[in-house]
Write an enzyme that holds these catalytic residues in place. Structure first.
Site, PDB file in Angstrom:
ATOM      1  N   TYR A 189       0.851  -1.188   0.000  1.00  0.00           N
ATOM      2  CA  TYR A 189       0.000   0.000   0.000  1.00  0.00           C
ATOM      3  C   TYR A 189       0.893   1.247   0.000  1.00  0.00           C
ATOM      4  O   TYR A 189       2.117   1.142  -0.143  1.00  0.00           O
ATOM      5  CB  TYR A 189      -0.982  -0.061   1.168  1.00  0.00           C
ATOM      6  N   LEU A 306      -0.107 -17.460  10.275  1.00  0.00           N
ATOM      7  CA  LEU A 306      -0.398 -18.876  10.477  1.00  0.00           C
ATOM      8  C   LEU A 306       0.167 -19.405  11.794  1.00  0.00           C
ATOM      9  O   LEU A 306       0.782 -20.467  11.859  1.00  0.00           O
ATOM     10  CB  LEU A 306       0.120 -19.696   9.286  1.00  0.00           C
ATOM     11  N   ARG A 329      -6.811 -14.862  10.186  1.00  0.00           N
ATOM     12  CA  ARG A 329      -7.782 -15.880   9.788  1.00  0.00           C
ATOM     13  C   ARG A 329      -8.057 -16.875  10.916  1.00  0.00           C
ATOM     14  O   ARG A 329      -9.176 -17.375  11.060  1.00  0.00           O
ATOM     15  CB  ARG A 329      -7.287 -16.597   8.529  1.00  0.00           C
TER      16      ARG A 329
END
Length: 374
Positions: A189, A306, A329
């Site tokens: 970004y 993760l 997640r």
């Protein structure tokens, strides 16, 4: 007590434990305004025992949003709905953070679950659809993917608008009651684009050498720190490596960390990537070494990527590789991850104290009947 569930104090803010919800875009705002979805989505993590909940990348100016569905903080009207969320997070024991960002040439992209810009005219009105021409360090598209537009290169006035946008959004973050501001300089970004030789091909004071490419992030950091209360910590999220040939490296990140520390930054949130040709292979704990290397350069770090096993998270802290552990997640899959992890690491009656008071006795009774976690 495990290290994962020990408190951490930065400046005047104490996090009840070392678990963090990483910023995750939800693309569910209208005109930048938070709504009931955001309250429920974020509130469940506080009830699930996380020490710090960081809101998604929030546009400091309208054209800085990744999509028209992003949260924003370019207007005072955005403060009240965010404060409602902050107040609930605090009520349930979590610290509240917000990630302030500008998407640069990766702005004005479609919502993640749509097939490009396939909104009907009726839908556009209902979702407050907008599109615009992005800005960037250089007038170069992020990729040939049709989801990305050709940006215009920021001029001197445009750069000052970006800096002022971060300043104004920081003031509003304080008004909303946030404990932490995180400057988003990762994932390709805008601020990451300025840092990376893959996207920054300027020939002025903001391009060329590493010193010049760091200039905008350092100016933003100085300006934000100047208006962010002294007692509140300031984080910066970086891609510790671009992971693409010819891109930003871990040695660059070490130099940057030294400069950010000198400007009052308290912690580096270590991620990676954001440009074409990314070569890191996603696997459990695959970014921990990056957090470890940056930490050695002089600032506390967040490890992310993760990390979903409590024993592994505990080992990262015990080995001094990072100071906080973030889930993204994994938190979506199990918003109660800290509650379960504390039972796994510590067991016994004290572990029940992390549960919300409305639930802890009922969970304890259920476990007693089932003969588990006592």
């Amino acid at each position: 007590m495990s290290q994962l569930f020990s408190p951490l104090t930065l400046r005047d803010v104490t996090f009840r434990n070392r678990t963090v919800v990483a910023p995750m875009c939800q693309y569910s705002a209208k005109n930048g305004l938070a709504n009931d979805f955001h309250l429920v989505h974020l509130g469940r993590f506080a009830m699930g025992g996380f020490g710090l909940v960081i809101l998604e990348a929030t546009g400091v100016v309208p054209e800085g949003r990744i999509s028209y569905g992003d949260l924003g903080l370019w207007d005072d009207a955005h403060i009240a709905p965010l404060k409602r969320i902050v107040d609930f997070l605090h009520q349930e024991g979590s610290a509240a953070g917000i990630q302030l960002g500008h998407a640069g040439r990766k702005a004005a992209t479609p919502l993640a679950w749509r097939n490009g810009f396939d909104e009907t005219e009726e839908e556009k009105a209902a979702v407050a659809f907008e599109t615009w021409v992005p800005v960037a360090p250089s007038a170069e598209r992020h990729s040939d993917n049709p989801d990305f537009q050709m940006p215009t290169a920021l001029d001197a006035d445009g750069i000052q608008r970006v800096i002022q946008g971060f300043v104004d959004a920081t003031k509003r973050s304080d008004a909303a009651g946030f404990d932490v501001v995180e400057i988003h300089a990762a994932h390709g970004y805008l601020l990451s684009q300025f840092l990376s030789p893959l996207a920054n091909h300027r020939t002025d004071a903001y391009g060329g050498s590493r010193e010049n490419r760091m200039r905008l992030l350092l100016e933003v950091t100085e300006a934000v720190r100047a208006v962010w209360p002294e007692g509140k910590p300031l984080f910066v999220r970086i891609s510790a490596v671009d992971g693409s040939p010819g891109g930003w490296t871990i040695e660059d990140s070490k130099v940057l960390t030294h400069e950010l520390k000198a400007r009052g930054v308290d912690l580096i949130d270590c991620s990676s990537g954001g440009f074409s040709g990314y070569g890191l292979k996603a696997a459990p704990h695959y970014q921990v070494d990056l957090a470890d290397a940056v930490r050695a350069a002089g600032l506390p770090t967040i490890a992310v990527g993760l990390i979903d096993d409590p024993e592994g998270a505990e080992a990262i802290l015990a080995q001094g590789q990072a100071d906080l552990i973030a889930l993204a997640r994994g938190a979506l899959e199990d918003p109660n991850w800290p509650l379960h992890a504390r039972h796994q690491l510590e067991g016994g009656g004290d572990a029940y104290q992390l549960w919300p008071k409305q639930a802890r006795d009922r969970i304890r009774d259920m476990d007693r009947v089932l003969g588990r976690r006592q």
